[in-house]
Design an enzyme around this catalytic site. Sequence first.
Site, PDB file in Angstrom:
ATOM      1  N   CYS A  31       0.832  -1.210   0.000  1.00 48.49           N
ATOM      2  CA  CYS A  31       0.000   0.000   0.000  1.00 48.49           C
ATOM      3  C   CYS A  31       0.869   1.263   0.000  1.00 48.49           C
ATOM      4  O   CYS A  31       1.565   1.534   0.981  1.00 48.49           O
ATOM      5  CB  CYS A  31      -0.905  -0.057   1.241  1.00 48.49           C
ATOM      6  SG  CYS A  31      -1.676   1.495   1.690  1.00 48.49           S
ATOM      7  N   CYS A  34       0.122   3.724   2.789  1.00 46.53           N
ATOM      8  CA  CYS A  34       0.617   3.187   4.066  1.00 46.53           C
ATOM      9  C   CYS A  34       2.101   3.510   4.228  1.00 46.53           C
ATOM     10  O   CYS A  34       2.553   3.872   5.321  1.00 46.53           O
ATOM     11  CB  CYS A  34       0.429   1.671   4.138  1.00 46.53           C
ATOM     12  SG  CYS A  34      -1.283   1.133   4.070  1.00 46.53           S
TER      13      CYS A  34
END
Length: 103
Positions: A31, A34
Amino acid sequence: MSALQVTVENFEQEVLKSEVPVIVDFWASWCGPCQALLPVIEELAGEADGFKVVKVNIDDSAELAKKYRVMSVPTLIVFKNGEAVKRSVGVIPKDEIIELINA
C-alpha cells in the site's frame, strides 16, 4: 522506539488490555499511502507519552482487519479501555492523529 508489530496472538494483550490509549495502524506492505504514513507513525511511536502506537499488517492478520471492519488501508483506530473509539481512513497529518488520540 518504533511502533510495535501486533498480530492476532498479542492483540488482546497489547491493545485491548492496555492501560493507556492505543492507536492501531492497519497497513499493508503493498500500500503506497501506508508507506507514506509510516514515517509519521514511527515518529509518533517514538514520542508516545500516555499512549502507544502499534501496527497490524492486514495480510498477516486478516482476521483482525475483518473483525474491525477495515475496508481500506491505511486505517487508524484508537482504542481506549479495550474499545475502538475513533477511526480514520487514509493518510492524515500528525496533528490530526494526535487529535484522534486526545478526543
